[in-house]
Design a protein around this motif. Structure first.
Motif, PDB file in Angstrom:
ATOM      1  N   VAL A 357      13.404  -4.972  -0.971  1.00  0.00           N
ATOM      2  CA  VAL A 357      13.640  -6.017   0.026  1.00  0.00           C
ATOM      3  C   VAL A 357      15.011  -5.869   0.675  1.00  0.00           C
ATOM      4  CG1 VAL A 357      13.657  -8.525   0.378  1.00  0.00           C
ATOM      5  CG2 VAL A 357      12.157  -7.518  -1.343  1.00  0.00           C
ATOM      6  N   ALA A 358      15.958  -5.258  -0.003  1.00  0.00           N
ATOM      7  CA  ALA A 358      17.341  -5.255   0.460  1.00  0.00           C
ATOM      8  C   ALA A 358      17.517  -4.493   1.766  1.00  0.00           C
ATOM      9  CB  ALA A 358      18.242  -4.667  -0.624  1.00  0.00           C
ATOM     10  N   ALA A 359      16.994  -3.273   1.833  1.00  0.00           N
ATOM     11  CA  ALA A 359      17.251  -2.421   3.004  1.00  0.00           C
ATOM     12  C   ALA A 359      16.704  -3.013   4.300  1.00  0.00           C
ATOM     13  CB  ALA A 359      16.690  -1.021   2.753  1.00  0.00           C
ATOM     14  N   PRO A 360      15.434  -3.422   4.394  1.00  0.00           N
ATOM     15  CA  PRO A 360      14.973  -3.987   5.686  1.00  0.00           C
ATOM     16  C   PRO A 360      15.654  -5.300   6.044  1.00  0.00           C
ATOM     17  CG  PRO A 360      13.277  -4.205   3.997  1.00  0.00           C
ATOM     18  CD  PRO A 360      14.333  -3.321   3.436  1.00  0.00           C
ATOM     19  N   ALA A 381      11.833  -5.422  11.315  1.00  0.00           N
ATOM     20  CA  ALA A 381      12.466  -5.146  10.018  1.00  0.00           C
ATOM     21  C   ALA A 381      12.496  -6.394   9.143  1.00  0.00           C
ATOM     22  CB  ALA A 381      13.883  -4.615  10.236  1.00  0.00           C
ATOM     23  N   TYR A 382      12.729  -7.549   9.768  1.00  0.00           N
ATOM     24  CA  TYR A 382      12.768  -8.799   9.002  1.00  0.00           C
ATOM     25  C   TYR A 382      11.393  -9.146   8.444  1.00  0.00           C
ATOM     26  CZ  TYR A 382      12.764 -13.827   8.157  1.00  0.00           C
ATOM     27  OH  TYR A 382      12.598 -15.063   7.596  1.00  0.00           O
ATOM     28  N   LEU A 388       7.454  -7.835   1.762  1.00  0.00           N
ATOM     29  CA  LEU A 388       7.763  -7.245   0.461  1.00  0.00           C
ATOM     30  C   LEU A 388       8.276  -8.309  -0.513  1.00  0.00           C
ATOM     31  CD1 LEU A 388       9.515  -3.935   1.616  1.00  0.00           C
ATOM     32  CD2 LEU A 388       7.219  -4.176   0.680  1.00  0.00           C
ATOM     33  N   TYR A 389       9.056  -9.255   0.000  1.00  0.00           N
ATOM     34  CA  TYR A 389       9.588 -10.337  -0.833  1.00  0.00           C
ATOM     35  C   TYR A 389       8.453 -11.175  -1.417  1.00  0.00           C
ATOM     36  CZ  TYR A 389      12.680 -14.224  -2.160  1.00  0.00           C
ATOM     37  OH  TYR A 389      13.366 -15.187  -2.860  1.00  0.00           O
ATOM     38  N   THR A 416      19.429 -12.638  -1.862  1.00  0.00           N
ATOM     39  CA  THR A 416      20.448 -13.209  -0.988  1.00  0.00           C
ATOM     40  C   THR A 416      20.389 -12.603   0.402  1.00  0.00           C
ATOM     41  OG1 THR A 416      21.854 -13.512  -2.944  1.00  0.00           O
ATOM     42  CG2 THR A 416      22.898 -13.717  -0.792  1.00  0.00           C
ATOM     43  N   GLY A 417      20.162 -11.284   0.480  1.00  0.00           N
ATOM     44  CA  GLY A 417      20.040 -10.643   1.787  1.00  0.00           C
ATOM     45  C   GLY A 417      18.875 -11.191   2.592  1.00  0.00           C
ATOM     46  N   ALA A 418      17.734 -11.428   1.917  1.00  0.00           N
ATOM     47  CA  ALA A 418      16.589 -12.020   2.609  1.00  0.00           C
ATOM     48  C   ALA A 418      16.898 -13.441   3.084  1.00  0.00           C
ATOM     49  CB  ALA A 418      15.371 -12.016   1.687  1.00  0.00           C
TER      50      ALA A 418
END
Length: 554
Positions: A357-360, A381-382, A388-389, A416-418
């Motif tokens: 989940v982090a990269a996109p 990308a989001y 995936l999340y 957190t990135g999501a």
């Protein structure tokens, strides 16, 4: 003084009594010279061995050490991993006025064994998707039944804690400054407190690992050569990028562009090494070392692009975004299809799946910052990150039933990135759904970090099992010798007709023997064909033929 009265002491055959005139009283002379020995006899205790004889007695177990703590400090088995091989301790002791005896060097063979390991040794000596488990046929350079020094057990993956906490500082800064979350009335002081905690935690973790570099450089070098561990060397620089991104507005509004170039230089150098190995093939090709931990080498590009675009830079952030996008596409396909050569992750490492989940998530924010708006590319990308999340979140049984480890911190940074990406998206698409989703994801990420931080402190300071012995750094550079054994063991029970059969264990032993035999391929193939037929029932005459086959194969 004698350990017993005179009469009892002299009755023991192994006791000896000395007199001033150097004459010896034996058991047979007790009756005639008892009075004289009582007046002139002197008893002497056995002298304690000193210097080299004392150390030899302690090593052989004949004389117990007087201070277990001192004996632990003098353990020479860890000197092969020390930077100065224990010479620094001797110099410090001399400065304190404690002269140390020069002991003959031991374990020279072990010191000679500590050499740069080729990558194939990691695959031969270790097993598992993370190459963390020692094979049964291998031996370690360090004792397995003893707890190693703390710095030897301190892994590079400890920076994952800093990733989780520092990303929280960015999230709360976004909550306080975004238009879509104004209704929450988040105080900027929350960002200030979290940023200070993140900075202090990063300094502590970096200081401890710096001590490991100073005192146990060989262990750090082996971590760097490890095919999987090398990805975690991106973590310290990503943490610095997070701290620069989440700095409170009261400290600085904009950082100087030179800080971005300084932080991205080591990331660029590491990428030249890792991406080149992925492309050139060999033992470190991507299809063989593919692991969710490889996402750390991708995320650094997108975080750097996001920070550079926030500073007003153009070409540099676009360059790293392009490099990250190209390699993320290849890595995503490789991990998603799960090649037959890739092993399934054990349950203890299931949290690292959240690194998908982090990269996109970061890529969507980086492109929105470069482009100036959350356009269709950023939304694509989001949406990939959100899918995936949710696909991982619904698999509850997939993420429970295993013991705590540092791998659990892989939950925090992607979640957190999501959450931050959702806040950015809600600024463009403002409605009750996006606002609610932002609040829910931020609450989940915050509660996860708090729970993991408390659990980490409990295992570190109460139970003391947070850092077990780091097995991968202590493997030997020598391959195990192939043991050639031939088993004539017969399993199973004979029936009334005199028939017998080979057990499954016997068949495996035969195959292992043929694998290490020195005969040519034709003979081996013939032996395998003939021996495979012996698993069926044969009569007494058949057993003679099998024994003949055994002789031919040998």
């Amino acid at each position: 003084m004698p350990p017993s009265p005179m009469e009892v002491h002299l009755e023991r055959g192994k006791r000896v009594l000395f007199r001033d005139d150097a004459s010896l009283i034996k058991n047979g002379d007790v009756a005639t010279s008892q009075n004289a020995s009582a007046k002139q006899g002197k008893f002497y205790s056995q002298p304690i061995p000193t210097r080299s004889a004392f150390h030899e007695a302690v090593r052989s177990g004949k004389f117990p050490p007087t201070n277990p703590r001192n004996s632990k400090l003098k353990d020479k088995r860890f000197d092969s991993f020390k930077t100065w091989s224990g010479k620094l301790e001797s110099q410090l002791s001399n400065l304190r006025g404690k002269q140390q005896e020069t002991e003959p060097e031991v374990n020279n063979q072990k010191k000679a064994d500590v050499e740069p390991l080729p990558v194939d040794r990691y695959f031969d000596a270790l097993e598992g998707p993370e190459l963390e488990t020692l094979r049964s046929s291998e031996e370690l350079l360090l004792p397995e039944d003893k707890r190693w020094p703390f710095l030897l057990r301190y892994p590079i993956s400890s920076f994952g804690i800093c990733l989780g906490v520092s990303s929280q500082a960015i999230m709360w800064k976004t909550l306080a400054t975004s238009a879509s979350t104004k209704f929450l009335h988040v105080s900027p002081n929350v960002n200030l407190i979290l940023w200070c905690i993140s900075l202090a935690l990063t300094v502590i973790v970096a200081f401890m690992y710096s001590l490991k570099i100073i005192f146990y450089f060989e262990a750090v070098r082996r971590e760097y050569y490890h095919p999987i561990r090398v990805n975690f060397f991106f973590a310290p620089w990503i943490v610095c990028l997070f701290l620069a991104q989440g700095i409170p507005p009261s400290f600085a509004q904009n950082l100087h562009a030179a800080a971005w170039y300084i932080l991205m230089t080591p990331i660029f150098c590491l990428e030249l090494k890792i991406y080149g190995q992925w492309m050139s093939g060999g033992q470190r090709r991507l299809s063989k070392v593919a692991n969710p931990s490889n996402h750390l080498s991708i995320v650094g590009n997108f975080v750097g692009a996001l920070l550079g675009a926030s500073m007003g830079l153009k070409e540099g952030p676009l360059f790293f975004f392009a490099v990250g996008l190209a390699h993320y596409t290849v890595l995503f396909v490789t991990l998603y299809q799960r090649l037959p050569t890739n092993e399934t992750l054990p349950k203890e490492l299931h949290p690292v799946f959240f690194l998908f989940v982090a990269a996109p998530s970061v890529a969507s924010m980086a492109w929105a910052r470069i482009q100036g708006s959350f356009d269709y590319a950023s939304r694509i990308a989001y949406f990939i990150a959100m899918f995936l999340y949710f696909s991982l979140a619904v698999r509850v049984n997939f993420f429970r039933g295993f013991r705590f480890s540092l791998a659990w911190w892989a939950y925090t940074f992607p979640m957190t990135g999501a959450s931050i990406a959702t806040i950015k998206y809600s600024n463009e698409v403002t409605n009750i759904v996006t606002k609610s989703l932002s609040v829910i994801l931020c609450c989940i990420a915050t509660l996860t970090v708090i729970a993991l931080l408390m659990t980490t402190m409990f295992h570190a300071f109460v139970r003391g099992d947070l850092f077990p012995n780091d097995i991968p750094i202590a493997i030997s550079d020598r391959k195990p010798k192939a043991v050639r054994k031939w088993y004539h063991r017969r399993s199973g029970s004979s029936d009334n007709k005199g028939h017998w059969r080979l057990g499954s264990s016997d068949s495996k032993d035969i195959e292992n023997y043929l694998k290490f035999s020195n005969s040519d391929g034709k003979d081996v193939e013939a032996c395998v064909t003939s021996l495979s037929s012996t698993t069926k029932e044969v009569d007494t005459c058949g057993s003679t033929e099998v024994q003949k086959n055994h002789t031919d194969c040998g």
